[in-house]
Scaffold this motif. Structure first.
Motif, PDB file in Angstrom:
ATOM      1  N   MET A 132     -63.261  27.579 -12.746  1.00  0.00           N
ATOM      2  CA  MET A 132     -63.117  26.946 -14.060  1.00  0.00           C
ATOM      3  C   MET A 132     -61.867  27.453 -14.783  1.00  0.00           C
ATOM      4  O   MET A 132     -61.139  26.665 -15.394  1.00  0.00           O
ATOM      5  N   ALA A 133     -61.607  28.750 -14.705  1.00  0.00           N
ATOM      6  CA  ALA A 133     -60.416  29.309 -15.359  1.00  0.00           C
ATOM      7  C   ALA A 133     -59.143  28.768 -14.715  1.00  0.00           C
ATOM      8  O   ALA A 133     -58.182  28.419 -15.417  1.00  0.00           O
ATOM      9  N   ARG A 143     -71.938  25.962 -22.575  1.00  0.00           N
ATOM     10  CA  ARG A 143     -71.376  27.313 -22.659  1.00  0.00           C
ATOM     11  C   ARG A 143     -69.857  27.237 -22.657  1.00  0.00           C
ATOM     12  O   ARG A 143     -69.284  26.372 -22.002  1.00  0.00           O
ATOM     13  N   PRO A 144     -69.218  28.169 -23.365  1.00  0.00           N
ATOM     14  CA  PRO A 144     -67.748  28.197 -23.298  1.00  0.00           C
ATOM     15  C   PRO A 144     -67.296  28.633 -21.903  1.00  0.00           C
ATOM     16  O   PRO A 144     -68.064  29.220 -21.148  1.00  0.00           O
ATOM     17  N   VAL A 145     -66.056  28.338 -21.582  1.00  0.00           N
ATOM     18  CA  VAL A 145     -65.454  28.761 -20.315  1.00  0.00           C
ATOM     19  C   VAL A 145     -64.642  30.009 -20.591  1.00  0.00           C
ATOM     20  O   VAL A 145     -63.779  30.009 -21.472  1.00  0.00           O
ATOM     21  N   SER A 146     -64.917  31.056 -19.839  1.00  0.00           N
ATOM     22  CA  SER A 146     -64.129  32.277 -19.970  1.00  0.00           C
ATOM     23  C   SER A 146     -62.830  32.105 -19.201  1.00  0.00           C
ATOM     24  O   SER A 146     -62.842  31.797 -18.003  1.00  0.00           O
ATOM     25  N   TRP A 147     -61.716  32.298 -19.888  1.00  0.00           N
ATOM     26  CA  TRP A 147     -60.421  32.185 -19.220  1.00  0.00           C
ATOM     27  C   TRP A 147     -60.028  33.566 -18.717  1.00  0.00           C
ATOM     28  O   TRP A 147     -59.464  34.382 -19.444  1.00  0.00           O
ATOM     29  N   LEU A 180     -60.293  36.878 -20.690  1.00  0.00           N
ATOM     30  CA  LEU A 180     -59.412  37.200 -21.816  1.00  0.00           C
ATOM     31  C   LEU A 180     -59.866  36.544 -23.117  1.00  0.00           C
ATOM     32  O   LEU A 180     -59.758  37.134 -24.186  1.00  0.00           O
ATOM     33  N   PHE A 181     -60.327  35.295 -23.033  1.00  0.00           N
ATOM     34  CA  PHE A 181     -60.848  34.595 -24.206  1.00  0.00           C
ATOM     35  C   PHE A 181     -61.717  33.445 -23.720  1.00  0.00           C
ATOM     36  O   PHE A 181     -61.667  33.068 -22.537  1.00  0.00           O
TER      37      PHE A 181
END
Length: 179
Positions: free
Chosen positions: A48-49, A114-118, A121-122
């Motif tokens: 995903m990142a 859910r948000p995607v973790s990049w 880092l954020f």
């Protein structure tokens, strides 16, 4: 035409870096997408990142390219090959935008988005979409993934054809090394 090297201008250094960076990320993501259940478990957050990175880099590449035209193809390239190359590149650009968006939609359309973790880092927030759009994203992402694999294979095969069969030097336009 075999063995006849074209005298064709090279892409700019920025275009070359965009090309090879995005290409490496797309190939890595295709591998993760195809093998995550069998050989690469636990790699979906990385997938995903990388997908969001491809989206951002492709958007930047398109914006940059609006002000920097690519070098023209050599006049010796037949019109059918010229048209095929333009169509293939256009489709690749479309997929480099749509693939990450459908993947993002797939994750955003869950019962609990859910948000995607990049890369840790954020977090990138989920898209404001419903479950139906998320389901569509899932189906589209899978189908488009296979289409991307086919287009990448055709692109690589065409480059190898120019390099090894035609030996026309066309591949040097996008080479990382200057000749």
């Amino acid at each position: 035409m075999r063995g006849q090297a074209f005298s064709s201008p090279r892409y700019s250094r920025v275009a070359i870096v965009f090309h090879w960076t995005i290409a490496a990320l797309v190939v890595a993501n295709l591998a993760i997408g195809l093998l995550h259940e069998s050989l690469l478990p636990g790699t979906i957050p990385l997938h995903m990142a990388i997908g969001l990175t491809v989206l951002a880099l492709t958007a930047a590449r398109i914006v940059w390219r609006l002000g920097h035209r690519p070098p023209p193809l050599p006049a010796e390239i037949p019109s059918w090959a010229r048209g095929s190359a333009h169509a293939l590149h256009s489709l690749l650009y479309v997929l480099m935008i749509v693939m990450p968006l459908t993947g993002w939609a797939m994750g955003s359309g869950r019962d609990v988005p859910r948000p995607v973790s990049w890369f840790g880092l954020f977090d990138v927030p989920p898209l404001p979409i419903g479950k139906a759009a998320g389901h569509f994203g899932h189906e589209a992402h899978e189908i488009l993934g296979w289409a991307m694999l086919v287009l990448v294979a055709i692109h690589v095969a065409a480059a190898l054809r120019h390099h090894y069969l035609l030996r026309d030097g066309l591949i040097a336009r996008m080479s990382l090394r200057r000749r």
